[in-house]
Design a protein around this motif. Sequence first.
Motif, short mmCIF file in Angstrom:
data_model
loop_
_atom_site.label_atom_id
_atom_site.label_comp_id
_atom_site.label_asym_id
_atom_site.label_seq_id
_atom_site.Cartn_x
_atom_site.Cartn_y
_atom_site.Cartn_z
N SER A 87 31.44 25.42 22.81
CA SER A 87 32.68 24.67 22.93
C SER A 87 33.87 25.57 23.25
O SER A 87 34.73 25.20 24.05
CB SER A 87 32.96 23.85 21.66
OG SER A 87 33.12 24.69 20.56
N TYR A 108 42.56 18.80 18.32
CA TYR A 108 41.45 17.87 18.12
C TYR A 108 40.16 18.63 17.80
O TYR A 108 39.42 18.25 16.90
CB TYR A 108 41.27 17.00 19.38
CG TYR A 108 40.25 15.91 19.23
CD1 TYR A 108 40.43 14.89 18.31
CD2 TYR A 108 39.10 15.91 20.00
CE1 TYR A 108 39.48 13.89 18.17
CE2 TYR A 108 38.15 14.92 19.87
CZ TYR A 108 38.34 13.90 18.95
OH TYR A 108 37.41 12.92 18.81
N LEU A 109 39.91 19.72 18.52
CA LEU A 109 38.74 20.56 18.21
C LEU A 109 38.80 21.08 16.78
O LEU A 109 37.82 20.96 16.02
CB LEU A 109 38.67 21.75 19.17
CG LEU A 109 37.89 21.64 20.45
CD1 LEU A 109 38.04 22.94 21.25
CD2 LEU A 109 36.44 21.34 20.22
N GLU A 112 39.20 17.80 14.09
CA GLU A 112 38.24 16.70 14.09
C GLU A 112 36.80 17.12 14.39
O GLU A 112 35.89 16.82 13.64
CB GLU A 112 38.66 15.64 15.12
CG GLU A 112 40.04 15.06 14.91
CD GLU A 112 40.12 14.16 13.69
OE1 GLU A 112 39.09 13.56 13.33
OE2 GLU A 112 41.20 14.07 13.10
N ILE A 113 36.62 17.83 15.49
CA ILE A 113 35.25 18.12 15.95
C ILE A 113 34.58 19.20 15.10
O ILE A 113 33.48 18.98 14.58
CB ILE A 113 35.24 18.50 17.44
CG1 ILE A 113 35.69 17.29 18.26
CG2 ILE A 113 33.85 18.97 17.86
CD1 ILE A 113 35.85 17.55 19.73
N TYR A 114 35.22 20.35 14.94
CA TYR A 114 34.60 21.42 14.15
C TYR A 114 34.31 21.00 12.72
O TYR A 114 33.19 21.22 12.23
CB TYR A 114 35.45 22.69 14.18
CG TYR A 114 35.46 23.42 15.51
CD1 TYR A 114 34.41 23.29 16.40
CD2 TYR A 114 36.52 24.23 15.86
CE1 TYR A 114 34.42 23.96 17.61
CE2 TYR A 114 36.53 24.91 17.07
CZ TYR A 114 35.48 24.77 17.95
OH TYR A 114 35.49 25.44 19.14
N ALA A 116 33.72 17.99 11.62
CA ALA A 116 32.64 17.00 11.65
C ALA A 116 31.28 17.66 11.84
O ALA A 116 30.26 17.19 11.33
CB ALA A 116 32.90 15.99 12.75
N LEU A 117 31.27 18.76 12.55
CA LEU A 117 30.02 19.50 12.78
C LEU A 117 29.81 20.59 11.74
O LEU A 117 28.82 21.33 11.82
CB LEU A 117 30.02 20.11 14.18
CG LEU A 117 30.05 19.12 15.34
CD1 LEU A 117 30.23 19.86 16.67
CD2 LEU A 117 28.80 18.28 15.37
#
Length: 121
Positions: A87, A108-109, A112-114, A116-117
């Motif tokens: 990413s 957002y990365l 939210e994304i990091y 969530a993962l």
Amino acid sequence: MRYAVSDGRGLALEVMPTGAAPWRYRYQFKGKTEKVSLGQYPLVSLKVARSKRDELAKAVHEGVSPAKQKQLEKFALANSTSVADFSERYFKEVIEKDRKDTKQLRRYLEKEIYPALALGH
């Protein structure tokens, strides 16, 4: 229509209908024809393509398949690249070149994304 312009000793420039022009090296290995891509023209010049071809021809002479070697390298890279690494690379190579303001996407990365993962970048 796709066509190839040969430079000799297995090196050719394949011109695609889209205008893309990858260098290809074709050779015989254990009785079978194999090919490997050497990069896109004009990013890879004729001089560099010839040099790469000569290196790969030497490997073939020494009993190494350049196509198989390239597959093994891709497999190793795919197995060693994390989602976070991918990413970040995508963000730098695609997003930052495509957009002027990347703050919102970066946020957002990170927010939210990091999480969530569970990457905790």
